[in-house]
Design a protein around this motif. Sequence first.
Motif, PDB file in Angstrom:
ATOM      1  N   ILE A 220       0.830  -1.080   0.387  1.00 23.51           N
ATOM      2  CA  ILE A 220      -0.328  -0.165   0.221  1.00 23.51           C
ATOM      3  C   ILE A 220       0.563   1.658   0.821  1.00 23.51           C
ATOM      4  CG2 ILE A 220      -2.032   1.546   1.171  1.00 23.51           C
ATOM      5  CD1 ILE A 220      -2.360  -1.852   2.425  1.00 23.51           C
ATOM      6  N   ASN A 221       2.186   0.981   0.884  1.00 27.64           N
ATOM      7  CA  ASN A 221       2.610   2.700   0.810  1.00 27.64           C
ATOM      8  C   ASN A 221       4.425   1.885   0.636  1.00 27.64           C
ATOM      9  OD1 ASN A 221       4.352   4.458   1.367  1.00 27.64           O
ATOM     10  ND2 ASN A 221       2.583   5.062   3.282  1.00 27.64           N
ATOM     11  N   PRO A 222       5.107   1.800  -0.154  1.00 32.29           N
ATOM     12  CA  PRO A 222       6.297   1.859  -0.244  1.00 32.29           C
ATOM     13  C   PRO A 222       7.307   2.260   0.682  1.00 32.29           C
ATOM     14  CG  PRO A 222       5.393   1.842  -2.302  1.00 32.29           C
ATOM     15  CD  PRO A 222       4.565   2.314  -1.393  1.00 32.29           C
ATOM     16  N   ARG A 223       6.787   3.644   1.276  1.00 32.73           N
ATOM     17  CA  ARG A 223       7.355   4.264   1.561  1.00 32.73           C
ATOM     18  C   ARG A 223       7.268   3.700   3.262  1.00 32.73           C
ATOM     19  NH1 ARG A 223       9.560   8.930   0.214  1.00 32.73           N
ATOM     20  NH2 ARG A 223       9.557   9.635   1.848  1.00 32.73           N
ATOM     21  N   LEU A 224       6.488   3.124   3.341  1.00 34.51           N
ATOM     22  CA  LEU A 224       6.496   2.585   4.902  1.00 34.51           C
ATOM     23  C   LEU A 224       7.729   2.216   5.427  1.00 34.51           C
ATOM     24  CD1 LEU A 224       3.877   2.127   7.109  1.00 34.51           C
ATOM     25  CD2 LEU A 224       4.271  -0.424   6.106  1.00 34.51           C
ATOM     26  N   ILE A 225       7.799   2.898   6.715  1.00 37.51           N
ATOM     27  CA  ILE A 225       9.017   2.102   7.946  1.00 37.51           C
ATOM     28  C   ILE A 225       8.107   1.223   8.821  1.00 37.51           C
ATOM     29  CG2 ILE A 225      10.507   2.690   9.611  1.00 37.51           C
ATOM     30  CD1 ILE A 225      11.326   4.965   7.374  1.00 37.51           C
ATOM     31  N   TYR A 226       8.484   0.348   9.169  1.00 41.41           N
ATOM     32  CA  TYR A 226       7.926  -0.554  10.150  1.00 41.41           C
ATOM     33  C   TYR A 226       8.420  -1.119  11.306  1.00 41.41           C
ATOM     34  CZ  TYR A 226       4.393  -4.391  10.550  1.00 41.41           C
ATOM     35  OH  TYR A 226       2.933  -5.487  11.033  1.00 41.41           O
ATOM     36  N   VAL A 227       8.295  -0.894  12.398  1.00 34.45           N
ATOM     37  CA  VAL A 227       9.611  -1.136  13.351  1.00 34.45           C
ATOM     38  C   VAL A 227       8.649  -2.424  14.224  1.00 34.45           C
ATOM     39  CG1 VAL A 227      10.871  -1.106  15.246  1.00 34.45           C
ATOM     40  CG2 VAL A 227      10.532   1.165  13.360  1.00 34.45           C
ATOM     41  N   SER A 228       8.996  -3.703  14.020  1.00 36.06           N
ATOM     42  CA  SER A 228       8.692  -4.386  15.621  1.00 36.06           C
ATOM     43  C   SER A 228       9.999  -4.541  15.831  1.00 36.06           C
ATOM     44  CB  SER A 228       8.304  -5.770  14.802  1.00 36.06           C
ATOM     45  OG  SER A 228       7.742  -5.458  12.669  1.00 36.06           O
ATOM     46  N   ILE A 229       9.159  -4.735  17.633  1.00 33.62           N
ATOM     47  CA  ILE A 229       9.871  -5.018  18.983  1.00 33.62           C
ATOM     48  C   ILE A 229       9.706  -6.078  19.257  1.00 33.62           C
ATOM     49  CG2 ILE A 229      10.484  -4.200  21.086  1.00 33.62           C
ATOM     50  CD1 ILE A 229       9.980  -1.366  20.000  1.00 33.62           C
ATOM     51  N   THR A 230      10.147  -7.451  19.418  1.00 33.84           N
ATOM     52  CA  THR A 230      10.362  -8.754  20.415  1.00 33.84           C
ATOM     53  C   THR A 230      11.345  -8.604  20.637  1.00 33.84           C
ATOM     54  OG1 THR A 230      10.829  -9.717  18.649  1.00 33.84           O
ATOM     55  CG2 THR A 230       8.247  -9.152  18.740  1.00 33.84           C
ATOM     56  N   GLY A 231      10.089  -9.622  22.088  1.00 31.10           N
ATOM     57  CA  GLY A 231      11.803 -10.800  22.871  1.00 31.10           C
ATOM     58  C   GLY A 231      12.544 -11.285  21.923  1.00 31.10           C
ATOM     59  N   TYR A 232      12.506 -11.930  21.392  1.00 31.59           N
ATOM     60  CA  TYR A 232      13.506 -12.505  20.459  1.00 31.59           C
ATOM     61  C   TYR A 232      13.727 -12.227  18.834  1.00 31.59           C
ATOM     62  CZ  TYR A 232      13.219 -15.283  25.419  1.00 31.59           C
ATOM     63  OH  TYR A 232      12.806 -15.619  26.389  1.00 31.59           O
ATOM     64  N   GLY A 233      13.360 -11.455  18.743  1.00 31.51           N
ATOM     65  CA  GLY A 233      13.648 -11.076  17.086  1.00 31.51           C
ATOM     66  C   GLY A 233      12.437 -12.081  16.317  1.00 31.51           C
ATOM     67  N   GLN A 234      12.537 -11.642  15.015  1.00 31.52           N
ATOM     68  CA  GLN A 234      11.635 -12.253  14.391  1.00 31.52           C
ATOM     69  C   GLN A 234      11.923 -13.891  13.968  1.00 31.52           C
ATOM     70  OE1 GLN A 234       8.393 -10.655  12.904  1.00 31.52           O
ATOM     71  NE2 GLN A 234       9.507  -9.863  14.777  1.00 31.52           N
ATOM     72  N   SER A 235      13.271 -13.547  13.749  1.00 26.27           N
ATOM     73  CA  SER A 235      13.732 -15.563  13.169  1.00 26.27           C
ATOM     74  C   SER A 235      15.027 -16.072  14.842  1.00 26.27           C
ATOM     75  CB  SER A 235      14.857 -15.017  12.542  1.00 26.27           C
ATOM     76  OG  SER A 235      16.012 -13.825  12.900  1.00 26.27           O
ATOM     77  N   GLY A 236      14.722 -17.355  15.116  1.00 28.50           N
ATOM     78  CA  GLY A 236      15.478 -17.938  15.387  1.00 28.50           C
ATOM     79  C   GLY A 236      14.899 -18.847  16.211  1.00 28.50           C
ATOM     80  N   PRO A 237      15.007 -20.048  17.270  1.00 32.59           N
ATOM     81  CA  PRO A 237      14.222 -20.872  17.217  1.00 32.59           C
ATOM     82  C   PRO A 237      13.632 -20.533  18.765  1.00 32.59           C
ATOM     83  CG  PRO A 237      16.747 -21.538  18.223  1.00 32.59           C
ATOM     84  CD  PRO A 237      16.295 -20.271  17.411  1.00 32.59           C
ATOM     85  N   TYR A 238      13.706 -19.343  18.917  1.00 33.01           N
ATOM     86  CA  TYR A 238      12.794 -18.987  19.964  1.00 33.01           C
ATOM     87  C   TYR A 238      11.945 -17.418  19.645  1.00 33.01           C
ATOM     88  CZ  TYR A 238      15.002 -20.413  24.461  1.00 33.01           C
ATOM     89  OH  TYR A 238      15.528 -21.761  25.386  1.00 33.01           O
ATOM     90  N   ARG A 239      12.069 -17.740  18.552  1.00 36.07           N
ATOM     91  CA  ARG A 239      11.211 -16.147  18.392  1.00 36.07           C
ATOM     92  C   ARG A 239       9.266 -15.815  18.679  1.00 36.07           C
ATOM     93  NH1 ARG A 239       7.377 -17.443  13.746  1.00 36.07           N
ATOM     94  NH2 ARG A 239       8.237 -15.826  13.056  1.00 36.07           N
ATOM     95  N   ASP A 240       8.772 -17.171  18.892  1.00 39.22           N
ATOM     96  CA  ASP A 240       7.814 -17.461  19.668  1.00 39.22           C
ATOM     97  C   ASP A 240       7.581 -17.523  20.759  1.00 39.22           C
ATOM     98  OD1 ASP A 240       6.964 -17.030  16.442  1.00 39.22           O
ATOM     99  OD2 ASP A 240       6.869 -19.496  16.268  1.00 39.22           O
ATOM    100  N   ARG A 241       7.858 -17.280  21.728  1.00 44.00           N
ATOM    101  CA  ARG A 241       8.628 -17.843  23.220  1.00 44.00           C
ATOM    102  C   ARG A 241       8.243 -16.342  24.038  1.00 44.00           C
ATOM    103  NH1 ARG A 241      11.405 -22.074  25.069  1.00 44.00           N
ATOM    104  NH2 ARG A 241      11.557 -22.340  27.374  1.00 44.00           N
ATOM    105  N   ALA A 242       7.969 -17.144  24.989  1.00 43.44           N
ATOM    106  CA  ALA A 242       7.540 -15.150  26.159  1.00 43.44           C
ATOM    107  C   ALA A 242       8.258 -14.989  26.300  1.00 43.44           C
ATOM    108  CB  ALA A 242       6.124 -15.835  26.447  1.00 43.44           C
ATOM    109  N   GLY A 243       8.370 -14.140  27.197  1.00 42.75           N
ATOM    110  CA  GLY A 243       9.994 -13.763  28.224  1.00 42.75           C
ATOM    111  C   GLY A 243       9.010 -11.902  28.209  1.00 42.75           C
ATOM    112  N   HIS A 244      10.223 -11.583  29.264  1.00 39.16           N
ATOM    113  CA  HIS A 244      10.664 -10.683  30.480  1.00 39.16           C
ATOM    114  C   HIS A 244      11.521 -10.235  30.652  1.00 39.16           C
ATOM    115  CE1 HIS A 244       5.936  -9.865  31.387  1.00 39.16           C
ATOM    116  NE2 HIS A 244       5.747 -11.392  31.631  1.00 39.16           N
ATOM    117  N   ASP A 245      11.473  -9.163  31.077  1.00 39.40           N
ATOM    118  CA  ASP A 245      12.909  -8.378  30.947  1.00 39.40           C
ATOM    119  C   ASP A 245      14.205  -9.125  31.753  1.00 39.40           C
ATOM    120  OD1 ASP A 245      13.970  -5.289  30.964  1.00 39.40           O
ATOM    121  OD2 ASP A 245      14.492  -6.321  33.010  1.00 39.40           O
ATOM    122  N   ILE A 246      13.706  -9.765  32.765  1.00 45.61           N
ATOM    123  CA  ILE A 246      14.305 -10.336  33.936  1.00 45.61           C
ATOM    124  C   ILE A 246      15.293 -11.886  32.867  1.00 45.61           C
ATOM    125  CG2 ILE A 246      12.735 -11.961  34.696  1.00 45.61           C
ATOM    126  CD1 ILE A 246      14.472 -12.057  36.937  1.00 45.61           C
TER     127      ILE A 246
END
Length: 393
Positions: A114-140
């Motif tokens: 829709i908008n090629p100029r879009l900047i899309y920032v995704s903040i997660t615990g473990y990132g968009q890849s890797g074996p922990y990508r879907d794992r829950a977590g907290h700061d500690i």
Amino acid sequence: MSGPLSSLKILDFSTLLPGPFASLLLADMGAEVLRVESPTRMDLVRVLPPHDGGTSTSHAYLNRNKRSIALDLKRPEAVEVVKQLVSEYDILLEQFRPGVMDKLGLGYEALKAINPRLIYVSITGYGQSGPYRDRAGHDINYLALAGIASYTGRRDSGPLPLGVQLADLAGGSLHGVIGLLAAVVQRQVSGVGQQVDVSMTDCAFSLHGMAGAGYLGGGVEPGMENQALNGGSFYDYYRTRDGRWFSVGSLEPQFMQQFCAAIGRPELAARGLSQKPEDQRALKREIEIEFEKRDFAQWCEVFAGLDACAEPMLPLSEAVRHPQIRARELVVEVPREGLPAQAQLACPLKFSEGLPPPRHVGVAVGAHTEQVLAELGYDAERIAALRAARALG
């Protein structure tokens, strides 16, 4: 004053702390931030105590200067509203687990079309890849897995739970802002946006700094109280006679000489240069003995006029009144509708051109829904239709 980021328009889908603190900094610097909130699943910060005037003080602070639209993203009509907004708000901040926005039809690839100029920032615990990508977590958890906790604490008591959310704030929030603004700069050159993948664990891992360099390059494993800056030297906190604490960071010789003279033990200065653990332990004990001879207020007087890297440890109630904090105007009065202004932490960044004054505290869910829809060209009939479809709050 409009602020250095007044040209940015940001859709903020985040909740709790990391994303909201990032968008708070952006809003304080003039960006237009629109929170997209669920009318059925409340951001839990809204009910976090303590409360002032019936509102969570944390929510009022973290969401100041932001508008709010309530959309039920499980409704296709609400998704269409977001797609319209993306044409104008060309930066998006989200904090869902990987794949959630895709399931809603609002993933990066769908919105980039829709908008090629879009900047899309995704903040997660473990990132968009890797074996922990879907794992829950907290700061500690992020600090534990990243290795930070392994040398933050005491040998006899173990890792130290920090009083601030280091991975959330230094990781998710600050690195999120850095990545977002870097993508904005690149877009100014290339004309296209991109997705920024911010993992709080990644960012915590990067905070190892000197200890990380020492291990990877020199094979030295950091441990509790085995480094100069984590209790392995005299660089530490010392209890005063009346049970309060003083920080001592007099690492350089010129500071150590002033410090030792101030506590009445100038002969200790030379011992501060020793790298032997046993010498440092003996030195710490000598300093402990001296601090135990006077009350906190007396030590404040001793070090008030010295440049010795020795400062009192203040509770927050005293820190907010400290002359340096006041001089830097780090507490600000923020307007509230129908109530006296609320004291909040101010934006810590100073610009010679200044920043706009705070406009308002965090608002109710969907406080600006109709206003935002009207700006998109929706008339009363179309808004009523969205409500009938239960797409709005």
